[in-house]
Design an enzyme around this catalytic site. Structure first.
Site, short mmCIF file in Angstrom:
data_model
loop_
_atom_site.label_atom_id
_atom_site.label_comp_id
_atom_site.label_asym_id
_atom_site.label_seq_id
_atom_site.Cartn_x
_atom_site.Cartn_y
_atom_site.Cartn_z
N GLU A 297 0.85 -1.20 0.00
CA GLU A 297 0.00 0.00 0.00
C GLU A 297 0.88 1.24 0.00
O GLU A 297 2.11 1.14 0.11
CB GLU A 297 -0.92 -0.02 1.23
CG GLU A 297 -1.92 -1.17 1.17
CD GLU A 297 -2.79 -1.26 2.41
OE1 GLU A 297 -3.16 -0.22 2.97
OE2 GLU A 297 -3.10 -2.38 2.81
N HIS B 11 -8.66 9.40 3.26
CA HIS B 11 -8.29 8.31 2.35
C HIS B 11 -8.51 8.81 0.93
O HIS B 11 -9.56 9.35 0.62
CB HIS B 11 -9.15 7.07 2.63
CG HIS B 11 -8.59 5.83 2.02
ND1 HIS B 11 -8.59 5.63 0.65
CD2 HIS B 11 -7.99 4.75 2.56
CE1 HIS B 11 -8.02 4.46 0.40
NE2 HIS B 11 -7.64 3.92 1.54
N ARG C 159 -0.47 8.51 1.75
CA ARG C 159 -1.87 8.91 1.63
C ARG C 159 -2.10 10.42 1.65
O ARG C 159 -2.95 10.93 0.95
CB ARG C 159 -2.55 8.31 2.84
CG ARG C 159 -3.89 7.87 2.62
CD ARG C 159 -4.27 7.00 3.76
NE ARG C 159 -4.19 5.61 3.40
CZ ARG C 159 -4.62 4.64 4.20
NH1 ARG C 159 -5.09 4.93 5.38
NH2 ARG C 159 -4.54 3.39 3.81
N HIS D 74 -10.98 9.39 7.01
CA HIS D 74 -10.76 7.95 7.15
C HIS D 74 -10.21 7.56 8.52
O HIS D 74 -10.62 6.58 9.10
CB HIS D 74 -9.78 7.53 6.05
CG HIS D 74 -9.45 6.08 6.03
ND1 HIS D 74 -10.39 5.11 5.81
CD2 HIS D 74 -8.25 5.42 6.19
CE1 HIS D 74 -9.81 3.91 5.84
NE2 HIS D 74 -8.52 4.08 6.08
N ARG E 183 -0.49 8.58 9.19
CA ARG E 183 -0.33 7.14 9.44
C ARG E 183 0.04 6.39 8.16
O ARG E 183 -0.57 6.60 7.11
CB ARG E 183 -1.64 6.58 9.98
CG ARG E 183 -1.64 5.08 10.19
CD ARG E 183 -2.98 4.63 10.72
NE ARG E 183 -4.02 4.89 9.75
CZ ARG E 183 -4.52 3.98 8.93
NH1 ARG E 183 -4.08 2.74 8.99
NH2 ARG E 183 -5.47 4.29 8.09
#
Ligand code: SIN
Length: 519
Positions: free
Chosen positions: A116, A241, A288, A349, A384
């Protein structure tokens, strides 16, 4: 009144892991888990991606995972915490599997590791695209096998009981003695007195109308801890997100996992142009914050409501095997991802900040612990790294368990008064709550989104204070209802996000304020 050794607020990965561990080790100690919806309803259940763990010693290393986490956190992570969490990962995953959680294997029987945004290696352990669902299933099954765990679904915690509720309390430090709990089925309010209380109450996505979170994510634990005067930190770092399914009518958004980009999907604008390489050399697999900010910039330039995620070039048989839930959900929306691009938009998110805790999960209030998304541990810093949150919950639940194994908390010697709702009436106009909720969500979306400015933040705080006054008035005169309490909690959380945003004078990770940009 119920008396228990441990009161656990929340039934996601954090609350269940702690409960199972303590119940297994101390069969004579009681654990009461309070949760406001069905017992399996939690942010955990909706986690798609997985758990980031270093398992492939040949290609990967703790060092690389630590570096990726620190880079994503943009200089604001606590390096010791990052190291501790990542190095504990494999042991905690093994434990989860012993409790029955299954993760996908490849043809050679090794873990089928996903990738990811922000990860330099394949290290995300997953169960198709419903990893959280599988973890929640396994943990609940184990919890039900342990007779000293009682789960109270459809019970809403109104507030923590602390010194200020106790008549004649003279102690200088704040301590938590349990909580006031509202039984949503009988409308009764009762007290749970606990030797130790754990907040594992999840996230805050619903303060923004547009979120990947379920409707229960209303920041209750953070708001309660804040009202009890616990230290709350890093609230400005709300993670958006990048790829929630765009729904023209709906507010709540289905997540298109970042693992889909890890699988090779491209982001395109309406003209079909693949724009991410213009923003970051890692393109769609940048962290992200960068992908969300890039999409935001594309949308502002084009005036379009969404961009697209293009999967049409991918191996569809493998895709369907890996992401059956996403594939089918898109079909339900008449999007055939073999031929159609998926309309996507960023949505709130995850909250990187929250209740400040140390390595044992201790908050700044005695006998009050916190774990999972409601906390600020120092792992995430300003942003994060994907799939680090389930890992964090597992590791901290273990640390809190270890701490409680070494410290046997005794029943507090206090007389807790019953909840007093004299003079309150059942509100006749539900529209008041609904209207205030919509106002709050609109202003959080418009003024406190991916890109902020001092002017918008100041305006937000002014409007939030007005809404707060109206809601507090209603709260004082009304019989308790879940929707009113949730709204009150969301307002507190929104105020914290805005106030802490205004204090940040430098853009970092997921926080971007145009007034902090130096010429
Ligand atoms: C995702 O699957 O994209 C979400 C994973 C995460 O938030 O860590």
């Amino acid at each position: 009144m119920i008396e228990t050794n441990y009161l656990v607020i929340g039934s996601g990965i954090a609350g269940l892991t702690f409960s199972v561990k303590i119940a297994e080790k101390f069969p004579n100690r009681s654990i009461v888990i309070v949760t406001k919806a069905n017992e399996d309803e939690s942010n955990t259940k909706y986690a798609q991606g997985g758990v980031a763990v270093v398992l492939d010693a040949e290609k990967d290393s703790f060092k690389k995972h630590i570096e990726d986490t620190l880079i994503a956190g943009d200089g604001l992570c606590d390096t010791e915490v990052v190291k501790m969490v990542i190095e504990e990962g494999p042991k905690r995953l093994e434990e989860l599997m012993l409790w029955g959680a299954n993760f996908d294997l490849d043809a050679s029987g090794e873990f089928d590791l996903g990738k990811e945004g922000g990860h330099s290696e394949y290290r995300v352990v997953h169960h198709k695209d419903i990893t959280g669902y599988e973890i929640e299933r396994a943990l609940l099954k184990r919890a039900h096998q342990l007779p000293n765990i009682t789960i109270l679904p459809h019970h809403f915690v109104i507030d923590l009981v602390t010194n200020h509720h106790i008549i004649d309390d003279t102690s200088k430090n704040i301590s938590c003695y349990g909580a006031y709990v509202f039984d949503q089925k009988t409308d009764q309010i009762f007290t749970i007195k606990a030797n130790s209380t754990l907040l594992a109450s999840g996230g805050i996505g619903c303060v923004y109308g547009h979120t990947t979170n379920p409707i229960i994510a209303t920041g209750d634990g953070i708001a309660m801890a804040y009202r009890a005067k616990a230290k709350i930190k890093d609230m400005e770092f709300v993670q958006f997100h990048p790829t929630a399914l765009y729904e023209a009518k709906g507010e709540s958004s289905f997540l298109i996992s970042e693992a889909v980009r890890g699988f090779g999907a491209y982001l395109r604008n309406k003209k079909g142009y693949r724009f991410m390489p213009d923003y970051d050399e890692r393109a769609e697999l940048a962290s992200r914050d960068i992908v969300s900010q890039s999409i935001d910039s594309e949308l502002k330039k084009s005036g379009e409501p969404h961009v697209y995620l293009d999967c049409t070039h991918l191996d569809m048989d493998a895709f369907k095997k890996h992401f059956p839930n996403i594939y089918n959900k898109c079909l339900e929306h008449h999007i055939n991802i073999e031929t159609d691009w998926i309309p996507v938009v960023p949505a709130s998110h995850y909250l990187c900040g929250g209740i400040e805790v140390d390595k044992n999960g201790s908050t700044t209030i005695n006998n009050l612990f916190a774990c999972g998304e409601c906390t600020r541990t120092g792992l995430h810093g300003a942003n994060r790294l994907a799939s680090n949150s389930l890992l964090e919950a597992l590791v901290y639940a273990h640390n809190i368990f270890k701490f409680h194994s070494e410290h046997d908390y005794q029943a507090p010697n206090v007389l807790i008064p019953d909840w007093d709702d004299e003079g309150t009436v059942i509100p006749k106009e539900h529209i008041l709550v609904q209207h205030n909720l919509k106002q709050m969500q609109a202003l959080m979306r418009d003024y406190v989104g991916i890109v902020r400015s001092n002017k918008r933040l100041k305006r937000a705080i002014k409007h939030l204070d007005l809404i707060e006054n109206e809601v507090e008035e209603l709260y004082k005169e009304s019989k308790i209802s879940t929707s009113l309490c949730e709204l009150r909690n969301m307002i507190n959380v929104s105020q914290l996000i805005v106030e802490q945003s205004l204090k940040r004078k430098e853009n970092k990770g997921g926080y971007f304020n145009i007034d902090n940009v130096k010429d």
